[in-house]
Design an enzyme around this catalytic site. Structure first.
Site, PDB file in Angstrom:
ATOM      1  CB  SER A  64     -33.023 -15.803  11.725  1.00 35.32           C
ATOM      2  OG  SER A  64     -33.470 -17.064  11.274  1.00 35.32           O
ATOM      3  CE  LYS A  67     -32.054 -16.991   8.531  1.00 36.76           C
ATOM      4  NZ  LYS A  67     -33.518 -17.142   8.388  1.00 36.76           N
ATOM      5  CE1 TYR A 191     -29.731 -20.407   7.567  1.00 39.17           C
ATOM      6  CE2 TYR A 191     -30.672 -22.514   8.211  1.00 39.17           C
ATOM      7  CZ  TYR A 191     -30.800 -21.151   8.039  1.00 39.17           C
ATOM      8  OH  TYR A 191     -31.985 -20.538   8.341  1.00 39.17           O
ATOM      9  CE1 TYR A 243     -37.183 -15.068   9.032  1.00 38.89           C
ATOM     10  CE2 TYR A 243     -38.082 -14.902  11.255  1.00 38.89           C
ATOM     11  CZ  TYR A 243     -37.051 -15.233  10.397  1.00 38.89           C
ATOM     12  OH  TYR A 243     -35.897 -15.734  10.900  1.00 38.89           O
ATOM     13  CB  VAL A 261     -36.922 -18.907  16.129  1.00 35.95           C
ATOM     14  CG1 VAL A 261     -37.674 -18.516  14.875  1.00 35.95           C
ATOM     15  CG2 VAL A 261     -35.759 -19.845  15.826  1.00 35.95           C
TER      16      VAL A 261
END
Length: 309
Positions: A64, A67, A191, A243, A261
């Protein structure tokens, strides 16, 4: 003068005995094979100095953290119009939650939860085939890090495609609300591959350096984004980058950051440095346990917190 190399080595030495704590992201089968005792730190300052410790030159799956870079690309292509498709608020929910998405009409809360990142990937895909979009993302990371050996780990990408059922649900859910322009399977193809980018801490810290230097890469002199846009990306990283653990990370570390992760975290000390840490064991929020502690120690020893020394 602060002895950054000494600080980095001290942090690594202090935390190395705890490596292996936390749980690797075994719901992505390929990541389950990663050695949980790996631990690397890289600090690259805006004057170009590089400080490393541990496994800082070993490539890992950035997941992630990608992103941040696809958000930068989407802002470059579409500008502020992207905020019609995704919000800018912390989610308070798990990174792959579908509940909030249904309640808010298919508009993800921010670009760093999975649904928001899928929406951003849809915008990056505009005008491209999936293969072209993936190529653009890889070239962008190579450009930022000024390194040509950054690749996508195809085994990780296949592993994500084979098991990413929740992401498939999120994409189809947004598509049902008319919030994706492309077919869900095309967006997800991009993605899953962006999340499978493999980079070392050194490469990742170099790639994020433009965010520490008002949007300009100080190593190359290239302007990546405007000063204002860099500030806003940093703001989103601070409030949404971990998060539903983002508030605690801001409280303990006080730096804009984005976790993945795979066990990596990219953190930005504006005006000072870009920092990347990697330790695969995750805490209960899906963020690197040892990596978070390392950044907390670094911020304390350097006084780099954006909230004051």
């Amino acid at each position: 003068m602060t002895d950054l190399q000494g600080i980095v080595e001290e942090i690594h030495a202090n935390l190395s005995p705890r490596c292996g704590e936390g749980r690797v992201a075994d719901y992505i089968p390929q990541l389950a094979h990663v050695d949980p005792k790996k631990f690397g730190i890289a600090v690259v300052t805006v004057d170009g100095a590089v400080h490393l410790a541990g496994d800082a030159d070993e490539a890992f799956s950035i997941q992630s953290i990608s992103k941040v870079f696809t958000l930068t690309l989407a802002l470059g292509k579409h500008g502020e119009a992207i905020w019609k498709r995704v919000g800018r608020e912390p989610s308070g929910s798990a990174f792959n939650s579908i509940v909030q998405l249904e309640h808010e009409g298919g508009i993800p809360r921010n670009p760093f939860i999975n649904a928001g990142a899928i929406a951003i990937t849809d915008l990056v895909l505009a005008g491209h085939t999936p293969k072209e979009a993936i190529g653009e993302i890889v070239r962008f990371l190579r450009y930022l890090a000024d390194e040509d050996d950054i690749i996508i780990d195809q085994a990780v990408a296949r592993s994500e495609q084979a098991t990413g059922f929740r992401n498939v649900a999120l994409a189809n859910f947004m598509r049902s609300f008319g919030k994706l322009d492309h077919a869900a399977e095309l967006v997800l193809g991009v993605y899953f591959h962006q999340c499978a980018l493999a980079m070392s801490c050194r490469q990742l810290a170099k790639a994020g350096l433009f965010l520490a230097n008002n949007g300009t890469n100080p190593l190359t002199g290239h302007r990546v984004v405007s000063h204002l846009r860099a500030r806003r990306i940093n703001a989103l990283m601070l409030t949404c980058g971990h998060y539903d653990g983002s508030g605690d990370f801001a409280y303990r570390v006080g730096l804009p950051g984005k976790s993945g992760v795979g066990g990596g975290i990219l953190a930005v000390a504006p005006g000072k440095a870009s920092v990347a840490v990697w330790s695969p064991g995750l805490n209960e929020n899906g963020n690197s346990l040892i990596g978070s502690l390392a950044l907390e120690m670094l911020a304390a020893r350097t006084g780099w917190s954006v909230f004051g020394a």
